[in-house]
Design a protein around this motif. Structure first.
Motif, PDB file in Angstrom:
ATOM      1  N   ALA A 172      21.822  -1.844   4.054  1.00 46.74           N
ATOM      2  CA  ALA A 172      20.970  -1.376   5.141  1.00 46.74           C
ATOM      3  C   ALA A 172      19.597  -2.018   5.008  1.00 46.74           C
ATOM      4  O   ALA A 172      18.871  -1.756   4.050  1.00 46.74           O
ATOM      5  CB  ALA A 172      20.847   0.141   5.107  1.00 46.74           C
ATOM      6  N   ALA A 173      19.242  -2.871   5.969  1.00 48.62           N
ATOM      7  CA  ALA A 173      17.959  -3.584   5.953  1.00 48.62           C
ATOM      8  C   ALA A 173      17.063  -3.013   7.047  1.00 48.62           C
ATOM      9  O   ALA A 173      17.284  -3.261   8.232  1.00 48.62           O
ATOM     10  CB  ALA A 173      18.177  -5.078   6.168  1.00 48.62           C
ATOM     11  N   HIS A 174      16.030  -2.272   6.640  1.00 49.03           N
ATOM     12  CA  HIS A 174      15.164  -1.619   7.612  1.00 49.03           C
ATOM     13  C   HIS A 174      13.927  -2.445   7.949  1.00 49.03           C
ATOM     14  O   HIS A 174      13.236  -2.156   8.926  1.00 49.03           O
ATOM     15  CB  HIS A 174      14.727  -0.251   7.101  1.00 49.03           C
ATOM     16  CG  HIS A 174      13.836  -0.319   5.900  1.00 49.03           C
ATOM     17  ND1 HIS A 174      14.319  -0.532   4.629  1.00 49.03           N
ATOM     18  CD2 HIS A 174      12.477  -0.226   5.777  1.00 49.03           C
ATOM     19  CE1 HIS A 174      13.311  -0.547   3.774  1.00 49.03           C
ATOM     20  NE2 HIS A 174      12.170  -0.366   4.441  1.00 49.03           N
ATOM     21  N   GLY A 175      13.633  -3.460   7.123  1.00 56.18           N
ATOM     22  CA  GLY A 175      12.433  -4.258   7.331  1.00 56.18           C
ATOM     23  C   GLY A 175      12.622  -5.650   6.766  1.00 56.18           C
ATOM     24  O   GLY A 175      13.744  -6.156   6.666  1.00 56.18           O
ATOM     25  N   LEU A 176      11.522  -6.273   6.357  1.00 54.35           N
ATOM     26  CA  LEU A 176      11.570  -7.631   5.818  1.00 54.35           C
ATOM     27  C   LEU A 176      12.523  -7.692   4.626  1.00 54.35           C
ATOM     28  O   LEU A 176      12.443  -6.884   3.704  1.00 54.35           O
ATOM     29  CB  LEU A 176      10.161  -8.046   5.382  1.00 54.35           C
ATOM     30  CG  LEU A 176      10.000  -9.471   4.851  1.00 54.35           C
ATOM     31  CD1 LEU A 176      10.232 -10.499   5.955  1.00 54.35           C
ATOM     32  CD2 LEU A 176       8.601  -9.642   4.242  1.00 54.35           C
ATOM     33  N   CYS A 177      13.410  -8.692   4.628  1.00 58.29           N
ATOM     34  CA  CYS A 177      14.446  -8.809   3.599  1.00 58.29           C
ATOM     35  C   CYS A 177      14.530 -10.274   3.180  1.00 58.29           C
ATOM     36  O   CYS A 177      15.106 -11.101   3.899  1.00 58.29           O
ATOM     37  CB  CYS A 177      15.781  -8.319   4.163  1.00 58.29           C
ATOM     38  SG  CYS A 177      17.134  -8.272   2.975  1.00 58.29           S
ATOM     39  N   ALA A 216      21.183  -3.583  10.283  1.00 54.59           N
ATOM     40  CA  ALA A 216      19.762  -3.933  10.348  1.00 54.59           C
ATOM     41  C   ALA A 216      19.040  -3.116  11.409  1.00 54.59           C
ATOM     42  O   ALA A 216      19.582  -2.846  12.488  1.00 54.59           O
ATOM     43  CB  ALA A 216      19.591  -5.426  10.643  1.00 54.59           C
ATOM     44  N   SER A 217      17.823  -2.761  11.087  1.00 53.05           N
ATOM     45  CA  SER A 217      16.906  -2.239  12.083  1.00 53.05           C
ATOM     46  C   SER A 217      16.473  -3.380  12.998  1.00 53.05           C
ATOM     47  O   SER A 217      16.424  -4.543  12.587  1.00 53.05           O
ATOM     48  CB  SER A 217      15.676  -1.633  11.395  1.00 53.05           C
ATOM     49  OG  SER A 217      14.605  -1.483  12.298  1.00 53.05           O
ATOM     50  N   LEU A 259      11.490 -17.313   8.905  1.00 52.99           N
ATOM     51  CA  LEU A 259      12.004 -15.956   9.025  1.00 52.99           C
ATOM     52  C   LEU A 259      12.734 -15.814  10.350  1.00 52.99           C
ATOM     53  O   LEU A 259      12.291 -16.342  11.372  1.00 52.99           O
ATOM     54  CB  LEU A 259      10.868 -14.939   8.940  1.00 52.99           C
ATOM     55  CG  LEU A 259      10.023 -14.966   7.667  1.00 52.99           C
ATOM     56  CD1 LEU A 259       9.012 -13.821   7.689  1.00 52.99           C
ATOM     57  CD2 LEU A 259      10.878 -14.899   6.420  1.00 52.99           C
ATOM     58  N   PHE A 260      13.850 -15.093  10.318  1.00 54.99           N
ATOM     59  CA  PHE A 260      14.670 -14.916  11.505  1.00 54.99           C
ATOM     60  C   PHE A 260      14.825 -13.431  11.789  1.00 54.99           C
ATOM     61  O   PHE A 260      15.085 -12.637  10.875  1.00 54.99           O
ATOM     62  CB  PHE A 260      16.035 -15.574  11.313  1.00 54.99           C
ATOM     63  CG  PHE A 260      15.971 -17.078  11.254  1.00 54.99           C
ATOM     64  CD1 PHE A 260      16.276 -17.844  12.364  1.00 54.99           C
ATOM     65  CD2 PHE A 260      15.564 -17.719  10.090  1.00 54.99           C
ATOM     66  CE1 PHE A 260      16.204 -19.224  12.315  1.00 54.99           C
ATOM     67  CE2 PHE A 260      15.485 -19.100  10.028  1.00 54.99           C
ATOM     68  CZ  PHE A 260      15.811 -19.860  11.149  1.00 54.99           C
ATOM     69  N   ASP A 261      14.666 -13.056  13.051  1.00 54.24           N
ATOM     70  CA  ASP A 261      14.725 -11.636  13.391  1.00 54.24           C
ATOM     71  C   ASP A 261      16.165 -11.135  13.389  1.00 54.24           C
ATOM     72  O   ASP A 261      17.126 -11.905  13.377  1.00 54.24           O
ATOM     73  CB  ASP A 261      14.039 -11.354  14.722  1.00 54.24           C
ATOM     74  CG  ASP A 261      14.652 -12.089  15.899  1.00 54.24           C
ATOM     75  OD1 ASP A 261      15.898 -12.147  15.994  1.00 54.24           O
ATOM     76  OD2 ASP A 261      13.897 -12.604  16.740  1.00 54.24           O
ATOM     77  N   ALA A 262      16.279  -9.802  13.403  1.00 54.82           N
ATOM     78  CA  ALA A 262      17.595  -9.181  13.283  1.00 54.82           C
ATOM     79  C   ALA A 262      18.490  -9.513  14.468  1.00 54.82           C
ATOM     80  O   ALA A 262      19.707  -9.663  14.305  1.00 54.82           O
ATOM     81  CB  ALA A 262      17.428  -7.669  13.156  1.00 54.82           C
ATOM     82  N   ALA A 263      17.916  -9.631  15.665  1.00 54.86           N
ATOM     83  CA  ALA A 263      18.732  -9.953  16.836  1.00 54.86           C
ATOM     84  C   ALA A 263      19.358 -11.337  16.705  1.00 54.86           C
ATOM     85  O   ALA A 263      20.518 -11.550  17.066  1.00 54.86           O
ATOM     86  CB  ALA A 263      17.888  -9.863  18.102  1.00 54.86           C
ATOM     87  N   THR A 264      18.584 -12.294  16.176  1.00 48.76           N
ATOM     88  CA  THR A 264      19.136 -13.634  15.941  1.00 48.76           C
ATOM     89  C   THR A 264      20.234 -13.581  14.900  1.00 48.76           C
ATOM     90  O   THR A 264      21.295 -14.208  15.058  1.00 48.76           O
ATOM     91  CB  THR A 264      18.027 -14.598  15.490  1.00 48.76           C
ATOM     92  OG1 THR A 264      17.035 -14.681  16.516  1.00 48.76           O
ATOM     93  CG2 THR A 264      18.588 -15.988  15.214  1.00 48.76           C
ATOM     94  N   TYR A 289      20.285  -1.224  14.877  1.00 49.16           N
ATOM     95  CA  TYR A 289      19.913   0.134  15.257  1.00 49.16           C
ATOM     96  C   TYR A 289      18.419   0.188  15.538  1.00 49.16           C
ATOM     97  O   TYR A 289      17.630  -0.586  14.983  1.00 49.16           O
ATOM     98  CB  TYR A 289      20.238   1.123  14.133  1.00 49.16           C
ATOM     99  CG  TYR A 289      21.706   1.255  13.823  1.00 49.16           C
ATOM    100  CD1 TYR A 289      22.595   1.787  14.748  1.00 49.16           C
ATOM    101  CD2 TYR A 289      22.204   0.855  12.584  1.00 49.16           C
ATOM    102  CE1 TYR A 289      23.948   1.923  14.454  1.00 49.16           C
ATOM    103  CE2 TYR A 289      23.556   0.979  12.284  1.00 49.16           C
ATOM    104  CZ  TYR A 289      24.418   1.513  13.219  1.00 49.16           C
ATOM    105  OH  TYR A 289      25.757   1.639  12.929  1.00 49.16           O
ATOM    106  N   ALA A 290      18.029   1.118  16.398  1.00 46.93           N
ATOM    107  CA  ALA A 290      16.615   1.329  16.692  1.00 46.93           C
ATOM    108  C   ALA A 290      15.899   1.787  15.417  1.00 46.93           C
ATOM    109  O   ALA A 290      16.471   2.532  14.609  1.00 46.93           O
ATOM    110  CB  ALA A 290      16.451   2.373  17.784  1.00 46.93           C
TER     111      ALA A 290
END
Length: 259
Positions: free
Chosen positions: A100-105, A121-122, A164-169, A180-181
């Motif tokens: 579970a990754a809620h932030g920067l990883c 991922a958040s 850095l790549f966002d969770a949506a990507t 998840y929100a």
């Protein structure tokens, strides 16, 4: 287990938590704590494993000054061997593993995430293998496991650029399984992990063996071990009880005990 890596039990689910504020940087204590936690899970397997982190970020990466400064090539090679041994123990657990990754990883944390079965991922999470900043390539299995999920060219792009790549990507590339929100992430990720942990554990272990065989040798390699892997499931209490439940109450009503 450790001051900086905690191992707890939540019903059928084991939970490993990184808790080394403020950035959950990986130093010797975190690496050693994680190794002990994973080996404890392997020694007495639960029915599922959730790996998460406290704080604002999952991890800011490796504490370079404490881990890499002055390291010789021989010591570096031994470090990678030791860390990959831990990754292999995680990879081979006979149960669903969820990260579970809620932030920067970053770096080591991301490589651990890639060794898990499912990555949640958040929408605020960002991911990176940024080892180029110290002249390294990720060496805890990141390149090869990222290539399995996203393809070799995407893996090389992410590592070559150090961006850095966002969770949506990451979801679009097939690296992240579900988004998840942010305000619901803790509850949703825990609920997902609990759901798979409450499933037919021995059947999940069989699924992992078949998928691993496919990765190694293709579909026919997996076909060749189906009888060996899936035949014994007919002797499990979970299957026998689930079949009775199906016939009596219909599908989706069975309760599994992991036996």
């Amino acid at each position: 287990m450790s001051d900086v890596v905690k191992l707890e039990q939540d019903g059928p689910l084991a939970v490993i938590t990184f808790d080394s504020p403020p950035l959950n940087l990986f130093d010797d204590a975190v690496f050693e704590g994680f190794d002990r936690a994973v080996r404890a899970v392997a020694a007495d397997p639960p029915r599922g494993l959730l790996i998460r982190a406290e704080g604002k970020v999952v991890s800011g990466g490796v504490d370079v000054g404490k881990v890499f400064d002055g390291m010789s090539p021989e010591a570096g090679g031994q470090l990678w061997d030791d860390l990959l041994d831990t990754i292999h123990v995680l990879d081979e657990l006979p149960l669903p593993t969820v990260f579970a990754a809620h932030g920067l990883c970053l770096t080591a944390a991301f490589e651990i995430a890639l060794a898990c079965d499912v990555l949640l991922a958040s929408e605020r999470a960002r991911f990176g293998l940024v080892e180029i900043v110290v002249g390294l390539t990720p060496s805890m299995g990141g390149p090869q496991r990222l290539a399995e999920r996203a393809g070799p060219n995407r893996a090389k792009e992410l590592i070559f650029t150090g961006e850095l790549f966002d969770a949506a990507t990451m979801e679009r590339w097939g690296v992240v399984n579900r988004l998840y929100a942010p305000d619901a992430f803790e509850a949703e990720s825990r609920a997902f992990a609990q759901k798979v942990a409450n499933g037919p554990t021995k059947a999940h272990a069989a699924t992992k063996r078949l998928v691993a065989a496919q990765k190694e040798g293709g579909a026919r390699a997996a076909d060749a071990i189906v009888a060996e892997v899936s035949g014994p499931l007919f002797a499990t209490e979970d299957l026998q009880n689930a079949v009775r439940s199906f016939l009596t109450d219909g599908p989706g009503k069975a309760t599994y005990e992991g036996r």
